[in-house]
Design a protein around this motif. Structure first.
Motif, PDB file in Angstrom:
ATOM      1  N   LEU A   1       0.821  -1.214   0.000  1.00  0.00           N
ATOM      2  CA  LEU A   1       0.000   0.000   0.000  1.00  0.00           C
ATOM      3  C   LEU A   1       0.852   1.262   0.000  1.00  0.00           C
ATOM      4  CD1 LEU A   1      -2.762  -1.047   2.581  1.00  0.00           C
ATOM      5  CD2 LEU A   1      -3.013  -0.840   0.095  1.00  0.00           C
ATOM      6  N   ALA A   2       2.049   1.169   0.557  1.00  0.00           N
ATOM      7  CA  ALA A   2       2.942   2.322   0.623  1.00  0.00           C
ATOM      8  C   ALA A   2       3.730   2.535  -0.664  1.00  0.00           C
ATOM      9  CB  ALA A   2       3.904   2.175   1.801  1.00  0.00           C
ATOM     10  N   GLY A   3       3.398   1.772  -1.690  1.00  0.00           N
ATOM     11  CA  GLY A   3       4.058   1.964  -2.978  1.00  0.00           C
ATOM     12  C   GLY A   3       5.123   0.928  -3.276  1.00  0.00           C
ATOM     13  N   GLY A   4       4.991  -0.259  -2.683  1.00  0.00           N
ATOM     14  CA  GLY A   4       5.968  -1.308  -2.937  1.00  0.00           C
ATOM     15  C   GLY A   4       7.290  -1.087  -2.246  1.00  0.00           C
ATOM     16  N   GLN A   5       7.256  -0.484  -1.063  1.00  0.00           N
ATOM     17  CA  GLN A   5       8.480  -0.231  -0.295  1.00  0.00           C
ATOM     18  C   GLN A   5       8.767  -1.460   0.577  1.00  0.00           C
ATOM     19  OE1 GLN A   5       9.138   3.985   0.964  1.00  0.00           O
ATOM     20  NE2 GLN A   5       6.943   4.201   0.610  1.00  0.00           N
ATOM     21  N   SER A   6       9.649  -2.320   0.101  1.00  0.00           N
ATOM     22  CA  SER A   6       9.874  -3.618   0.726  1.00  0.00           C
ATOM     23  C   SER A   6      10.403  -3.524   2.146  1.00  0.00           C
ATOM     24  CB  SER A   6      10.852  -4.435  -0.125  1.00  0.00           C
ATOM     25  OG  SER A   6      12.097  -3.765  -0.264  1.00  0.00           O
TER      26      SER A   6
ATOM     27  N   ILE B   1       8.006   6.826   6.417  1.00  0.00           N
ATOM     28  CA  ILE B   1       7.223   6.300   5.293  1.00  0.00           C
ATOM     29  C   ILE B   1       5.949   7.130   5.126  1.00  0.00           C
ATOM     30  CG2 ILE B   1       6.095   4.280   4.303  1.00  0.00           C
ATOM     31  CD1 ILE B   1       9.093   3.931   4.606  1.00  0.00           C
ATOM     32  N   GLY B   2       6.044   8.162   4.272  1.00  0.00           N
ATOM     33  CA  GLY B   2       4.852   8.940   3.948  1.00  0.00           C
ATOM     34  C   GLY B   2       3.935   8.196   3.009  1.00  0.00           C
ATOM     35  N   GLY B   3       4.455   7.110   2.418  1.00  0.00           N
ATOM     36  CA  GLY B   3       3.683   6.337   1.451  1.00  0.00           C
ATOM     37  C   GLY B   3       2.432   5.689   2.011  1.00  0.00           C
ATOM     38  N   ILE B   4       2.295   5.623   3.341  1.00  0.00           N
ATOM     39  CA  ILE B   4       1.044   5.065   3.879  1.00  0.00           C
ATOM     40  C   ILE B   4      -0.141   5.958   3.521  1.00  0.00           C
ATOM     41  CG2 ILE B   4       2.227   3.883   5.784  1.00  0.00           C
ATOM     42  CD1 ILE B   4       0.910   6.053   7.621  1.00  0.00           C
ATOM     43  N   ARG B   5       0.143   7.194   3.102  1.00  0.00           N
ATOM     44  CA  ARG B   5      -0.931   8.089   2.667  1.00  0.00           C
ATOM     45  C   ARG B   5      -1.291   7.876   1.198  1.00  0.00           C
ATOM     46  NH1 ARG B   5       2.549  11.475   5.263  1.00  0.00           N
ATOM     47  NH2 ARG B   5       2.963  12.700   3.379  1.00  0.00           N
ATOM     48  N   ASN B   6      -0.611   6.933   0.528  1.00  0.00           N
ATOM     49  CA  ASN B   6      -0.989   6.612  -0.850  1.00  0.00           C
ATOM     50  C   ASN B   6      -2.365   5.957  -0.904  1.00  0.00           C
ATOM     51  OD1 ASN B   6       1.509   7.523  -1.641  1.00  0.00           O
ATOM     52  ND2 ASN B   6       2.358   5.517  -2.105  1.00  0.00           N
ATOM     53  N   ASN B   7      -2.642   5.150   0.107  1.00  0.00           N
ATOM     54  CA  ASN B   7      -3.911   4.430   0.184  1.00  0.00           C
ATOM     55  C   ASN B   7      -4.459   4.538   1.607  1.00  0.00           C
ATOM     56  OD1 ASN B   7      -4.100   2.886  -2.556  1.00  0.00           O
ATOM     57  ND2 ASN B   7      -2.000   2.554  -1.853  1.00  0.00           N
ATOM     58  N   PRO B   8      -4.834   5.745   2.021  1.00  0.00           N
ATOM     59  CA  PRO B   8      -5.168   5.960   3.434  1.00  0.00           C
ATOM     60  C   PRO B   8      -6.373   5.180   3.922  1.00  0.00           C
ATOM     61  CG  PRO B   8      -5.779   7.874   2.117  1.00  0.00           C
ATOM     62  CD  PRO B   8      -4.970   6.979   1.235  1.00  0.00           C
ATOM     63  N   GLN B   9      -7.375   4.984   3.067  1.00  0.00           N
ATOM     64  CA  GLN B   9      -8.564   4.265   3.513  1.00  0.00           C
ATOM     65  C   GLN B   9      -8.241   2.802   3.784  1.00  0.00           C
ATOM     66  OE1 GLN B   9     -11.520   5.638   4.409  1.00  0.00           O
ATOM     67  NE2 GLN B   9     -11.898   3.583   5.210  1.00  0.00           N
ATOM     68  N   GLN B  10      -7.435   2.192   2.913  1.00  0.00           N
ATOM     69  CA  GLN B  10      -7.053   0.797   3.123  1.00  0.00           C
ATOM     70  C   GLN B  10      -6.197   0.645   4.379  1.00  0.00           C
ATOM     71  OE1 GLN B  10      -7.107   2.479   0.229  1.00  0.00           O
ATOM     72  NE2 GLN B  10      -6.990   1.097  -1.546  1.00  0.00           N
ATOM     73  N   VAL B  11      -5.311   1.602   4.612  1.00  0.00           N
ATOM     74  CA  VAL B  11      -4.497   1.577   5.828  1.00  0.00           C
ATOM     75  C   VAL B  11      -5.381   1.705   7.058  1.00  0.00           C
ATOM     76  CG1 VAL B  11      -2.750   2.843   7.156  1.00  0.00           C
ATOM     77  CG2 VAL B  11      -2.409   2.432   4.703  1.00  0.00           C
ATOM     78  N   THR B  12      -6.347   2.590   6.984  1.00  0.00           N
ATOM     79  CA  THR B  12      -7.291   2.796   8.090  1.00  0.00           C
ATOM     80  C   THR B  12      -8.048   1.516   8.414  1.00  0.00           C
ATOM     81  OG1 THR B  12      -7.538   5.146   7.578  1.00  0.00           O
ATOM     82  CG2 THR B  12      -9.321   4.114   8.822  1.00  0.00           C
ATOM     83  N   GLU B  13      -8.516   0.849   7.380  1.00  0.00           N
ATOM     84  CA  GLU B  13      -9.258  -0.401   7.587  1.00  0.00           C
ATOM     85  C   GLU B  13      -8.356  -1.507   8.129  1.00  0.00           C
ATOM     86  OE1 GLU B  13     -10.967  -1.092   3.764  1.00  0.00           O
ATOM     87  OE2 GLU B  13     -12.350   0.619   3.909  1.00  0.00           O
ATOM     88  N   LEU B  14      -7.150  -1.596   7.590  1.00  0.00           N
ATOM     89  CA  LEU B  14      -6.221  -2.645   8.022  1.00  0.00           C
ATOM     90  C   LEU B  14      -5.853  -2.486   9.502  1.00  0.00           C
ATOM     91  CD1 LEU B  14      -4.409  -5.044   7.142  1.00  0.00           C
ATOM     92  CD2 LEU B  14      -2.601  -3.356   6.729  1.00  0.00           C
ATOM     93  N   LEU B  15      -5.634  -1.253   9.928  1.00  0.00           N
ATOM     94  CA  LEU B  15      -5.223  -0.992  11.306  1.00  0.00           C
ATOM     95  C   LEU B  15      -6.412  -0.760  12.234  1.00  0.00           C
ATOM     96  CD1 LEU B  15      -2.142   1.339  10.653  1.00  0.00           C
ATOM     97  CD2 LEU B  15      -2.191  -1.143  10.942  1.00  0.00           C
ATOM     98  N   GLU B  16      -7.620  -0.854  11.680  1.00  0.00           N
ATOM     99  CA  GLU B  16      -8.857  -0.697  12.454  1.00  0.00           C
ATOM    100  C   GLU B  16      -8.884   0.644  13.202  1.00  0.00           C
ATOM    101  OE1 GLU B  16      -9.584  -4.148  14.881  1.00  0.00           O
ATOM    102  OE2 GLU B  16      -9.065  -5.533  13.271  1.00  0.00           O
ATOM    103  N   LEU B  17      -8.567   1.696  12.448  1.00  0.00           N
ATOM    104  CA  LEU B  17      -8.536   3.030  13.034  1.00  0.00           C
ATOM    105  C   LEU B  17      -9.945   3.617  13.057  1.00  0.00           C
ATOM    106  CD1 LEU B  17      -5.374   4.480  11.232  1.00  0.00           C
ATOM    107  CD2 LEU B  17      -5.485   3.262  13.417  1.00  0.00           C
ATOM    108  N   PRO B  18     -10.415   4.057  14.211  1.00  0.00           N
ATOM    109  CA  PRO B  18     -11.745   4.654  14.277  1.00  0.00           C
ATOM    110  C   PRO B  18     -11.733   6.093  13.773  1.00  0.00           C
ATOM    111  CG  PRO B  18     -10.733   4.707  16.436  1.00  0.00           C
ATOM    112  CD  PRO B  18      -9.768   3.985  15.535  1.00  0.00           C
ATOM    113  N   LYS B  19     -12.903   6.697  13.712  1.00  0.00           N
ATOM    114  CA  LYS B  19     -12.999   8.101  13.320  1.00  0.00           C
ATOM    115  C   LYS B  19     -12.228   8.958  14.321  1.00  0.00           C
ATOM    116  CE  LYS B  19     -16.428  11.354  11.515  1.00  0.00           C
ATOM    117  NZ  LYS B  19     -17.861  11.586  11.257  1.00  0.00           N
ATOM    118  N   HIS B  20     -11.677  10.051  13.831  1.00  0.00           N
ATOM    119  CA  HIS B  20     -10.871  10.981  14.619  1.00  0.00           C
ATOM    120  C   HIS B  20      -9.473  10.435  14.909  1.00  0.00           C
ATOM    121  CE1 HIS B  20     -14.383  13.466  14.929  1.00  0.00           C
ATOM    122  NE2 HIS B  20     -15.042  12.546  15.603  1.00  0.00           N
ATOM    123  N   VAL B  21      -9.046   9.448  14.108  1.00  0.00           N
ATOM    124  CA  VAL B  21      -7.656   8.986  14.132  1.00  0.00           C
ATOM    125  C   VAL B  21      -7.129   9.070  12.708  1.00  0.00           C
ATOM    126  CG1 VAL B  21      -6.067   7.088  14.607  1.00  0.00           C
ATOM    127  CG2 VAL B  21      -8.037   7.467  16.101  1.00  0.00           C
TER     128      VAL B  21
END
Length: 240
Positions: free
Chosen positions: A63-68, A129-149
C-alpha cells in the motif's frame, strides 16, 4: 560537539536492515522518548500503532508503494493524530476544527522525530514512510482506526545493513530569515543545485541527473494525493 548534536547531524534515511531484532529494552526506550515529546496545551493527541503481524506488514509495504523495507525492517510503527481518545473521555468533545488537524500533525511529527533520534543514538537507523498516505482508507481499515484517528506517517526501524551517503540539505542562508521573510538568494540556490547534482551523480545506486530546483519543479507541477482532503474530512478532521 556533543553526542546529541553528532547524532542529529549524521541523520540518514536507512532502507536496508539487518535481520536481527531490536532489543525489547531499546524499543521501550524509543517509545518512551517518543512519548516525552512536546505537546500543544498538554492535549497529547498522538498514538503509535506497532505493526508486528507479518501479513499486515506485507500489505502495508504494498500500500505504501511497494516499499519492501516496510516488511523487512525489525520494527514498523505508524504514527497517528488521535482525537478519538479524547472523545472517549468526553463524548461531547468539539472536534473537527482545522486547528486540531494542525495540532495533531505537529505533535505527531515531534513524537516521530524524538523516536528517530532516540533510535539513532543507540546505533539503529530508520526511514519515515509517507507512502502510507498513498492508500489511506485501506491503511485505516487494516489498522482498524476509528474516526478521529489520522495515520500520518510510518517509520521503519532496525540495525542498518548499509549506511548510504548523506543527502545535502539547503544552506542556512536560504532557510533562516532575519526579522522578516526574505526572497531567495539565487546565487546561493545555484550553488546548492550544483551540489545536489553532484550528489545524485556520485551515488553508489539510483544515480540520476537533476538539481534540487528541477526536482521541486517536477514535484510541485502536479497535485499529490488529490484524495487526501476527502479522506481527512471523512475521518473527522478539518471540517470547520
Amino acid at each position: 560537539m556533543n553526542h546529541t548534536i553528532e547524532t542529529i547531524l549524521q541523520h540518514r534515511s536507512i532502507r536496508q536492515f539487518k535481520v536481527e531484532p531490536i532489543e525489547a529494552e531499546k524499543l521501550q526506550l524509543i517509545l518512551a522518548c517518543a512519548n516525552a515529546a512536546s505537546t500543544s496545551s498538554f492535549i497529547q493527541c498522538s498514538s503509535i500503532i506497532r505493526v508486528t503481524n507479518k501479513s499486515n506488514r506485507a500489505l502495508l509495504a504494498e500500500l505504501a508503494g511497494g516499499q519492501s523495507y516496510v516488511e523487512s525492517a525489525a520494527e514498523f510503527l505508524v504514527f497517528c493524530a488521535d482525537f478519538n481518545r479524547h472523545q472517549q473521555i468526553h463524548p461531547q468533545a468539539q472536534l473537527g476544527f482545522a486547528e486540531q488537524t494542525l495540532i495533531g500533525a505537529v505533535d505527531t511529527a515531534l513524537m516521530g522525530q524524538n523516536a528517530m533520534l532516540a533510535a539513532e543514538s543507540m546505533g539503529l537507523g530508520g526511514v519515515y514512510i509517507g507512502g502510507i498516505r498513498n492508500n489511506p482508507q485501506q491503511v485505516t481499515e487494516l489498522l482498524e482506526l476509528p474516526k478521529h484517528v489520522l495515520p500520518l506517517f510510518g517509520m521503519c526501524l532496525g540495525y542498518p545493513a548499509k549506511v548510504p551517503e548523506q543527502k545535502p540539505r539547503l544552506p542556512l542562508d536560504i532557510v533562516v530569515h532575519q526579522d522578516s521573510y526574505q526572497s531567495i538568494d539565487k546565487s546561493v540556490l545555484a550553488k546548492y543545485d550544483n551540489e545536489i547534482s553532484r550528489y545524485y551523480a556520485s551515488r553508489n545506486r539510483n544515480n540520476k541527473s537533476t538539481s534540487w530546483s528541477e526536482q521541486i519543479t517536477s514535484t510541485l507541477s502536479k497535485e499529490s494525493r488529490p484524495f487526501m482532503l476527502e479522506y481527512i474530512q471523512a475521518q473527522g478532521f478539518s471540517l470547520k
